[in-house]
Write a protein that holds these residues in place. Structure first.
Motif, mmCIF file in Angstrom:
data_model
loop_
_atom_site.group_PDB
_atom_site.id
_atom_site.type_symbol
_atom_site.label_atom_id
_atom_site.label_comp_id
_atom_site.label_asym_id
_atom_site.label_seq_id
_atom_site.Cartn_x
_atom_site.Cartn_y
_atom_site.Cartn_z
ATOM 1 N N TYR A 1 63.327 -0.734 37.499
ATOM 2 C CA TYR A 1 62.566 -0.253 38.644
ATOM 3 C C TYR A 1 62.788 1.234 38.802
ATOM 4 O O TYR A 1 63.833 1.772 38.456
ATOM 5 C CB TYR A 1 63.006 -0.963 39.926
ATOM 6 C CG TYR A 1 62.663 -2.428 39.947
ATOM 7 C CD1 TYR A 1 61.392 -2.849 40.300
ATOM 8 C CD2 TYR A 1 63.609 -3.395 39.601
ATOM 9 C CE1 TYR A 1 61.070 -4.202 40.311
ATOM 10 C CE2 TYR A 1 63.296 -4.736 39.608
ATOM 11 C CZ TYR A 1 62.026 -5.129 39.969
ATOM 12 O OH TYR A 1 61.704 -6.460 39.967
ATOM 13 N N VAL A 2 61.779 1.891 39.340
ATOM 14 C CA VAL A 2 61.884 3.296 39.699
ATOM 15 C C VAL A 2 61.663 3.370 41.198
ATOM 16 O O VAL A 2 60.654 2.878 41.711
ATOM 17 C CB VAL A 2 60.838 4.160 38.958
ATOM 18 C CG1 VAL A 2 60.983 5.626 39.355
ATOM 19 C CG2 VAL A 2 60.976 3.991 37.461
ATOM 20 N N MET B 1 74.136 0.179 37.773
ATOM 21 C CA MET B 1 72.703 0.158 37.500
ATOM 22 C C MET B 1 72.075 1.553 37.537
ATOM 23 O O MET B 1 70.969 1.753 37.040
ATOM 24 C CB MET B 1 71.993 -0.763 38.498
ATOM 25 C CG MET B 1 72.468 -2.205 38.394
ATOM 26 S SD MET B 1 71.837 -3.258 39.693
ATOM 27 C CE MET B 1 70.243 -3.675 39.032
ATOM 28 N N VAL B 2 72.757 2.491 38.165
ATOM 29 C CA VAL B 2 72.305 3.874 38.255
ATOM 30 C C VAL B 2 73.527 4.773 38.071
ATOM 31 O O VAL B 2 74.663 4.297 38.080
ATOM 32 C CB VAL B 2 71.631 4.181 39.618
ATOM 33 C CG1 VAL B 2 70.339 3.422 39.792
ATOM 34 C CG2 VAL B 2 72.555 3.892 40.773
ATOM 35 N N PHE C 1 73.588 6.578 42.849
ATOM 36 C CA PHE C 1 73.992 5.481 43.729
ATOM 37 C C PHE C 1 74.393 6.032 45.096
ATOM 38 O O PHE C 1 73.987 5.500 46.121
ATOM 39 C CB PHE C 1 75.148 4.678 43.127
ATOM 40 C CG PHE C 1 75.480 3.457 43.926
ATOM 41 C CD1 PHE C 1 74.739 2.295 43.775
ATOM 42 C CD2 PHE C 1 76.512 3.463 44.848
ATOM 43 C CE1 PHE C 1 75.022 1.165 44.527
ATOM 44 C CE2 PHE C 1 76.797 2.350 45.613
ATOM 45 C CZ PHE C 1 76.055 1.194 45.446
ATOM 46 N N ARG C 2 75.163 7.099 45.101
ATOM 47 C CA ARG C 2 75.584 7.703 46.374
ATOM 48 C C ARG C 2 74.371 8.242 47.143
ATOM 49 O O ARG C 2 74.279 8.063 48.354
ATOM 50 C CB ARG C 2 76.587 8.814 46.116
ATOM 51 C CG ARG C 2 77.017 9.534 47.367
ATOM 52 C CD ARG C 2 78.501 9.737 47.426
ATOM 53 N NE ARG C 2 78.909 10.540 48.553
ATOM 54 C CZ ARG C 2 79.095 10.064 49.764
ATOM 55 N NH1 ARG C 2 78.903 8.800 50.017
ATOM 56 N NH2 ARG C 2 79.485 10.865 50.747
ATOM 57 N N ALA C 3 73.439 8.871 46.435
ATOM 58 C CA ALA C 3 72.238 9.402 47.094
ATOM 59 C C ALA C 3 71.393 8.262 47.672
ATOM 60 O O ALA C 3 70.891 8.370 48.803
ATOM 61 C CB ALA C 3 71.420 10.223 46.111
ATOM 62 N N LEU C 4 71.248 7.158 46.932
ATOM 63 C CA LEU C 4 70.507 6.001 47.444
ATOM 64 C C LEU C 4 71.205 5.403 48.658
ATOM 65 O O LEU C 4 70.555 5.017 49.635
ATOM 66 C CB LEU C 4 70.346 4.938 46.354
ATOM 67 C CG LEU C 4 69.321 5.217 45.273
ATOM 68 C CD1 LEU C 4 69.471 4.213 44.136
ATOM 69 C CD2 LEU C 4 67.917 5.172 45.841
ATOM 70 N N SER D 1 65.170 10.132 43.673
ATOM 71 C CA SER D 1 64.443 9.293 42.720
ATOM 72 C C SER D 1 65.457 8.747 41.739
ATOM 73 O O SER D 1 66.337 9.476 41.281
ATOM 74 C CB SER D 1 63.390 10.103 41.965
ATOM 75 O OG SER D 1 62.347 10.479 42.830
ATOM 76 N N ALA D 2 65.329 7.472 41.421
ATOM 77 C CA ALA D 2 66.289 6.859 40.512
ATOM 78 C C ALA D 2 65.625 5.751 39.712
ATOM 79 O O ALA D 2 64.751 5.042 40.209
ATOM 80 C CB ALA D 2 67.467 6.290 41.290
ATOM 81 N N VAL D 3 66.061 5.617 38.468
ATOM 82 C CA VAL D 3 65.658 4.507 37.618
ATOM 83 C C VAL D 3 66.765 3.468 37.714
ATOM 84 O O VAL D 3 67.935 3.768 37.453
ATOM 85 C CB VAL D 3 65.461 4.948 36.156
ATOM 86 C CG1 VAL D 3 65.108 3.750 35.279
ATOM 87 C CG2 VAL D 3 64.384 6.014 36.066
ATOM 88 N N ILE D 4 66.406 2.262 38.106
ATOM 89 C CA ILE D 4 67.382 1.193 38.298
ATOM 90 C C ILE D 4 67.343 0.293 37.067
ATOM 91 O O ILE D 4 66.375 -0.423 36.836
ATOM 92 C CB ILE D 4 67.088 0.422 39.595
ATOM 93 C CG1 ILE D 4 67.133 1.396 40.768
ATOM 94 C CG2 ILE D 4 68.075 -0.713 39.779
ATOM 95 C CD1 ILE D 4 66.537 0.869 42.030
#
Length: 166
Positions: free
Chosen positions: A71-72, A136-137, A142-145, A6-9
């Motif tokens: 964005y989330v 942006m994260v 970023f690596r996880a995405l 989960s990430a907030v962009i």
């Protein structure tokens, strides 16, 4: 291995700086065209081209400047992607999961080590492109995405291949 993330962009400052630089260059070109420093154009052609360059530069910079949408993104362990627009009151990531919509990652997405251009499609067949730059994260997110998106693309590519064994 779980690919859940989960990430907030956040809006990108790097992208804003790049668009600002491009706009500055385009405004300089407009000035050169308007003052007849380059090219051998008629007065009307110079006015039209200079105006066009200036309007593109101003429009691009103003759109980049005022785009403050956060964005989330939630990617589950099974590869299901949920996307939500974060509210202005800075809701927690867990709260946004209930208001998110299910989207699918399209194969035309660009997944590079320094840039993610995620082409996402919802159930109504509406497609959006979500740009994710490293600023942006967090570096960890970023690596996880990046890993999660690569896994999803590979999983769908394997599912799309026909079984040719007899």
């Amino acid at each position: 291995m779980s690919i859940a993330v989960s990430a907030v962009i956040q809006p990108s400052r790097l992208l804003l700086a790049l668009v600002g630089g491009m706009s500055t260059i385009l405004l300089s070109i407009a000035a050169l065209i308007a003052t007849d420093s380059i090219g051998n154009l008629s007065l009307s052609a110079r006015i039209v081209l200079a105006g066009l360059c200036a309007s593109v530069a101003i429009t691009a910079f103003s759109r980049a400047m005022f785009r403050k949408t956060k964005y989330v993104i939630h990617i589950s362990g099974t590869g299901q992607i949920r996307l939500a627009t974060e509210k202005r009151n800075e809701q927690a990531i867990a709260d946004s999961a209930a208001e998110s919509e299910l989207v699918h990652l399209l194969p035309v997405s660009t997944i590079w080590s320094g840039l993610l251009l995620l082409h996402l499609q919802n159930e109504r067949q509406h497609t959006m492109v979500l740009t994710i730059l490293p600023d942006m994260v967090s570096a960890e997110n970023f690596r996880a995405l990046l890993i999660a998106c690569r896994w999803i693309v590979l999983r769908h590519a394997d599912a799309a291949e026909p079984d040719i064994r007899h």
